[in-house]
Design a protein around this motif. Structure first.
Motif, mmCIF file in Angstrom:
data_model
loop_
_atom_site.group_PDB
_atom_site.id
_atom_site.type_symbol
_atom_site.label_atom_id
_atom_site.label_comp_id
_atom_site.label_asym_id
_atom_site.label_seq_id
_atom_site.Cartn_x
_atom_site.Cartn_y
_atom_site.Cartn_z
ATOM 1 N N MET A 181 12.672 -101.998 -26.491
ATOM 2 C CA MET A 181 12.556 -103.022 -25.449
ATOM 3 C C MET A 181 12.023 -104.345 -25.994
ATOM 4 S SD MET A 181 11.045 -100.687 -22.333
ATOM 5 C CE MET A 181 12.060 -99.435 -21.537
ATOM 6 N N GLY A 182 11.572 -104.328 -27.242
ATOM 7 C CA GLY A 182 11.133 -105.553 -27.890
ATOM 8 C C GLY A 182 9.641 -105.789 -27.879
ATOM 9 N N ALA A 183 8.862 -104.805 -27.424
ATOM 10 C CA ALA A 183 7.412 -104.973 -27.360
ATOM 11 C C ALA A 183 6.768 -104.823 -28.733
ATOM 12 C CB ALA A 183 6.819 -103.941 -26.402
ATOM 13 N N HIS A 184 5.538 -105.346 -28.838
ATOM 14 C CA HIS A 184 4.679 -105.059 -29.987
ATOM 15 C C HIS A 184 3.962 -103.760 -29.654
ATOM 16 C CE1 HIS A 184 2.137 -105.960 -33.502
ATOM 17 N NE2 HIS A 184 1.179 -105.372 -32.802
ATOM 18 N N VAL A 185 4.220 -102.701 -30.418
ATOM 19 C CA VAL A 185 3.785 -101.348 -30.056
ATOM 20 C C VAL A 185 2.638 -100.894 -30.947
ATOM 21 C CG1 VAL A 185 4.512 -98.959 -29.727
ATOM 22 C CG2 VAL A 185 6.144 -100.821 -29.324
ATOM 23 N N VAL A 186 1.562 -100.456 -30.303
ATOM 24 C CA VAL A 186 0.400 -99.917 -31.006
ATOM 25 C C VAL A 186 0.224 -98.466 -30.582
ATOM 26 C CG1 VAL A 186 -2.078 -100.127 -31.445
ATOM 27 C CG2 VAL A 186 -0.696 -102.188 -31.038
ATOM 28 N N LEU A 187 0.237 -97.558 -31.527
ATOM 29 C CA LEU A 187 0.058 -96.136 -31.247
ATOM 30 C C LEU A 187 -1.397 -95.754 -31.456
ATOM 31 C CD1 LEU A 187 -0.070 -93.017 -32.614
ATOM 32 C CD2 LEU A 187 1.225 -93.383 -30.510
ATOM 33 N N PHE A 188 -1.996 -95.107 -30.468
ATOM 34 C CA PHE A 188 -3.353 -94.579 -30.573
ATOM 35 C C PHE A 188 -3.280 -93.081 -30.811
ATOM 36 C CE2 PHE A 188 -3.831 -98.363 -27.933
ATOM 37 C CZ PHE A 188 -4.903 -98.998 -28.553
ATOM 38 N N THR A 230 17.319 -92.796 -14.204
ATOM 39 C CA THR A 230 17.550 -91.841 -15.291
ATOM 40 C C THR A 230 18.881 -92.119 -15.972
ATOM 41 O OG1 THR A 230 16.234 -90.168 -14.129
ATOM 42 C CG2 THR A 230 17.642 -89.401 -15.910
ATOM 43 N N GLN A 231 19.912 -92.434 -15.178
ATOM 44 C CA GLN A 231 21.192 -92.796 -15.785
ATOM 45 C C GLN A 231 21.066 -94.083 -16.586
ATOM 46 O OE1 GLN A 231 24.283 -90.857 -15.522
ATOM 47 N NE2 GLN A 231 24.391 -92.134 -17.362
ATOM 48 N N GLU A 232 20.306 -95.043 -16.056
ATOM 49 C CA GLU A 232 20.048 -96.290 -16.777
ATOM 50 C C GLU A 232 19.381 -96.011 -18.118
ATOM 51 O OE1 GLU A 232 16.633 -99.532 -16.185
ATOM 52 O OE2 GLU A 232 18.065 -99.583 -14.548
ATOM 53 N N MET A 233 18.404 -95.099 -18.114
ATOM 54 C CA MET A 233 17.712 -94.731 -19.346
ATOM 55 C C MET A 233 18.677 -94.100 -20.349
ATOM 56 S SD MET A 233 16.515 -91.725 -20.968
ATOM 57 C CE MET A 233 16.631 -90.612 -19.570
ATOM 58 N N LEU A 234 19.536 -93.194 -19.882
ATOM 59 C CA LEU A 234 20.485 -92.544 -20.775
ATOM 60 C C LEU A 234 21.444 -93.564 -21.390
ATOM 61 C CD1 LEU A 234 21.274 -89.382 -18.630
ATOM 62 C CD2 LEU A 234 20.144 -89.388 -20.861
ATOM 63 N N ASP A 235 21.885 -94.524 -20.582
ATOM 64 C CA ASP A 235 22.779 -95.569 -21.093
ATOM 65 C C ASP A 235 22.053 -96.459 -22.096
ATOM 66 O OD1 ASP A 235 24.660 -94.507 -19.370
ATOM 67 O OD2 ASP A 235 24.401 -96.045 -17.827
ATOM 68 N N PHE A 236 20.780 -96.780 -21.815
ATOM 69 C CA PHE A 236 19.970 -97.577 -22.734
ATOM 70 C C PHE A 236 19.831 -96.858 -24.070
ATOM 71 C CE2 PHE A 236 15.862 -98.731 -24.592
ATOM 72 C CZ PHE A 236 15.868 -100.118 -24.529
#
Length: 349
Positions: free
Chosen positions: A197-204, A300-306
Motif C-alpha cells: 500500500m506504500g506505507a513505511h512499515v515498522v515490525l514490532f 474480501t474480493q477487493e483484497m484478493l484482486d489487490f
C-alpha cells in the motif's frame, strides 16, 4: 444431500479424526466446490478445543478454502463449472440489516460462520473446509485468480482479509507510518499488505531472530519491543498500529508510540483480557484503541484482486490432513512460517 468426508473434532479433548457427513444439495443460488486446499487458522484450534466455550460437536474446522467449482444452481450468474473459487469465514448473513447493506456482513448480528454456526439449510451446524467439498450461496463465494499459487492463496481468506480490512479502513497508504505488532500468520500478511500500500512499515517483535525475515517480507524497520531504547525512539510517531498478537499484554507501550489522533487496532483475541490501558495516554493525545473483524464479501474480493495485482500470497507449509493434530501442536509453539495449508488431495475415504 451429498456425502462429504472430512476431519473433525468430536470433543475438546480428542484429536481430530476422520468424519463423514452430508452436505445439502445444490440449490438455485448455490455453488459447490471441490476443496483443493484449506488453510489452518488459530481459530480452528480454539474451536476444536472449545476454548471459546461455544463449540458444537462434531466440529469440522476450516475457513480458508480454495477449490474448483463442480456444480452451480440454476440462478447462479457469476460462476461456472471449472472456475477457481474461494470461501472465507462467512457463508450467510441476514442480507437486510444496515451492516449487510453496507457490505459489512461480518458485523451482522445474524452472520453465519463457515463452521460451528447454526445451519438453516440442514437444521444442524455448519461444517468447514477440512473436507472434500462444500456448498455455499453464490453471494459468499469469491473469485480466485489463476495467477497465484493456489495453496498460498488459501490463508488470504482469513489472515489476508483480517489485516487488509483495518489497513484500508484507517486509510493506510503512501506517507503513512504503520506499526505491525507480531510476526505470525496475521502479522506477516499485514507487513506484506502495508508495504504494498506504500506505507513505511515498522515490525514490532520480541524475537531478534525475526528481524531478517521481517525485512524480507517488506518491513522497513524492525523494533525489538523488549528494548526500551528502541521503543523510545518511536514515541509519538505512528499514524496507525495494527496489533496482531493473540495473547494478553501491555498495550501502553504501543499506544505511547501513536501520534495525536493515532489509532491502534487490535486483531488478536487473547485468552485473557489485556491489562487496562493508561487512560491518560489516550486522553492527552486523543489516541484510540480500536478493533476489527475480518471483512465483508465485497472487501474480501477487493483484497484478493489487490493481492493478485501485487503478487501477494501467504508464506505457507503444506501438510497432509493426517498431520493436522501435529500441526496444531506446532502452531501453539509458533513453529510455522507462517501458515499451515492442508492439501485436501490427502483426504481419502
Amino acid at each position: 444431500m451429498t456425502k462429504a468426508i472430512s476431519y473433525a473434532a468430536h470433543s475438546a479433548k480428542e484429536p481430530l479424526s476422520f468424519f463423514q457427513f452430508e452436505r445439502r444439495e445444490v440449490g438455485p443460488k448455490d455453488v459447490q466446490l471441490e476443496i483443493l486446499f484449506c488453510g489452518v487458522c488459530h481459530s480452528d484450534l480454539h474451536t476444536a478445543r472449545n476454548e471459546w466455550q461455544n463449540s458444537v460437536y462434531p466440529v469440522v474446522p476450516g475457513h480458508e478454502i480454495v477449490g474448483r467449482v463442480t456444480s452451480v444452481g440454476t440462478e447462479v450468474k457469476t460462476f461456472k463449472v471449472g472456475d477457481l473459487a474461494g470461501v472465507g469465514c462467512l457463508v450467510d448473513s441476514c442480507r437486510v440489516c444496515a451492516d449487510c447493506a453496507d457490505g459489512l456482513e461480518q458485523y451482522c448480528d445474524h452472520e453465519v460462520f463457515t463452521y460451528n454456526s447454526p445451519d438453516k439449510h440442514t437444521g444442524k451446524t455448519t461444517y468447514g473446509g477440512y473436507s472434500n467439498q462444500i456448498v455455499v450461496d453464490e453471494h459468499f463465494v469469491l473469485h480466485i485468480s489463476d495467477k497465484l499459487d493456489l495453496a498460498a492463496v488459501a490463508p488470504l481468506l482469513c489472515a489476508g482479509i483480517t489485516t487488509y480490512s483495518p489497513l484500508k479502513h484507517w486509510k493506510v497508504g503512501v506517507g503513512s507510518k504503520v506499526g505491525i505488532v507480531g510476526l505470525g500468520g496475521l502479522g506477516h500478511m499485514a507487513v506484506k499488505l502495508a508495504h504494498a500500500m506504500g506505507a513505511h512499515v515498522v515490525l514490532f517483535t520480541t524475537s531478534s531472530n525475526k528481524v531478517e525475515d521481517a525485512k524480507r517480507l517488506g518491513a522497513d524497520e524492525v523494533v525489538i519491543s523488549k528494548n526500551p531504547d528502541e521503543m523510545k525512539a518511536h514515541l509519538n510517531s505512528f499514524d496507525f498500529i495494527l496489533n496482531t498478537v493473540a495473547a494478553a499484554h501491555n498495550l501502553d507501550v504501543f499506544t505511547e508510540l501513536l501520534k495525536r489522533d493515532g489509532t491502534m487496532c487490535l486483531n488478536g483475541v487473547p485468552e485473557h483480557a489485556h491489562p487496562s490501558p493508561n487512560i491518560g495516554s489516550l486522553i492527552f493525545k486523543r489516541r484510540q484503541i480500536a478493533g476489527s473483524l475480518i471483512g465483508g464479501i465485497k472487501e474480501t474480493q477487493e483484497m484478493l484482486d489487490f493481492c493478485a495485482e501485487h503478487n501477494i500470497t501467504s508464506d505457507i507449509e503444506i501438510i497432509a490432513i493426517q498431520d493436522i493434530n501435529v500441526a496444531y501442536e506446532r502452531m501453539l509453539k509458533g513453529d510455522v512460517k507462517y501458515r499451515f495449508v492442508i492439501d485436501m488431495a490427502t483426504l481419502k475415504a
